[in-house]
Design a protein around this motif. Sequence first.
Motif, short mmCIF file in Angstrom:
data_model
loop_
_atom_site.label_atom_id
_atom_site.label_comp_id
_atom_site.label_asym_id
_atom_site.label_seq_id
_atom_site.Cartn_x
_atom_site.Cartn_y
_atom_site.Cartn_z
N ASP A 44 19.15 71.52 161.03
CA ASP A 44 18.73 72.90 160.81
C ASP A 44 17.54 72.86 159.87
N THR A 45 16.37 73.22 160.38
CA THR A 45 15.15 73.13 159.57
C THR A 45 14.85 74.42 158.81
N ALA A 46 15.71 75.42 158.94
CA ALA A 46 15.44 76.72 158.32
C ALA A 46 15.24 76.63 156.82
N GLU A 47 15.94 75.71 156.18
CA GLU A 47 15.86 75.60 154.73
C GLU A 47 14.97 74.45 154.26
N PHE A 48 14.28 73.77 155.17
CA PHE A 48 13.41 72.68 154.75
C PHE A 48 12.27 73.24 153.92
N PRO A 49 11.93 72.59 152.81
CA PRO A 49 10.85 73.08 151.98
C PRO A 49 9.50 72.98 152.68
N VAL A 50 8.66 73.96 152.38
CA VAL A 50 7.32 74.02 152.95
C VAL A 50 6.32 74.13 151.79
N ASP A 51 5.23 73.37 151.89
CA ASP A 51 4.20 73.43 150.87
C ASP A 51 3.66 74.86 150.80
N PRO A 52 3.50 75.41 149.59
CA PRO A 52 3.03 76.80 149.47
C PRO A 52 1.72 77.07 150.23
N ALA A 53 0.83 76.10 150.33
CA ALA A 53 -0.43 76.31 151.04
C ALA A 53 -0.21 76.51 152.54
N ALA A 54 0.89 75.97 153.08
CA ALA A 54 1.17 76.10 154.52
C ALA A 54 1.65 77.51 154.87
N ARG A 55 2.12 78.24 153.87
CA ARG A 55 2.63 79.61 154.13
C ARG A 55 1.53 80.63 154.25
N SER A 56 0.33 80.31 153.74
CA SER A 56 -0.73 81.32 153.74
C SER A 56 -1.60 81.25 154.98
#
Length: 197
Positions: free
Chosen positions: A185-197
Amino acid sequence: MGREADVTVTVSEIDRLHSQLSRLEGMFPGYRTEIVEGAALVIGPVKPHHAKTIRAVWNGLEVQLPDEWDFISDVTIPFDAANEFCPDLAVIPRAESERNLSAYPPDLVELAVEVVSPGSVRNDYEIKDRAYARRGIPHYLILDPYQAHCVTLWNPGPDGYLGRDTIPYGRPVVVETGIGKVTLDTAEFPVDPAARS
């Protein structure tokens, strides 16, 4: 469940695989080293989401793997004179992991997992794709917190894996291994903040 955990490696084979990386141990505290295309790479400390991703994958897989299989992490796997990798996570027979060696042959690996860091993009997506496939590692999983996706690779061939899927984080990742089907389940995998923008 298909494949049996019956691969064994003798001490003499491990002696022959004596890691070049063992000569670098202790020279770079806090850093990881790999040999890629004949050059020693010193990989600097990574960001917290790297370790969090590895832990999430480990925890997710641990409850699904048959008892005779286990994990190693950041342990040397010599491929040839020019390449010695330390996968972020590798699934190998438990009997082998319990030997607590500093190097293992790639033939033991059922699934290799790499978490991309800024300095490992080419190694993870290109070099290890070809090297892992050439040595017959059946499954390779790349988790990329900078692109917020997971790449599953299977069907190894001489130039890399012939099968691949890219799954965005938030969707389940299913890997049909020779030792059973596993789902992350990848829903909770951390994402680099720059990838969210």
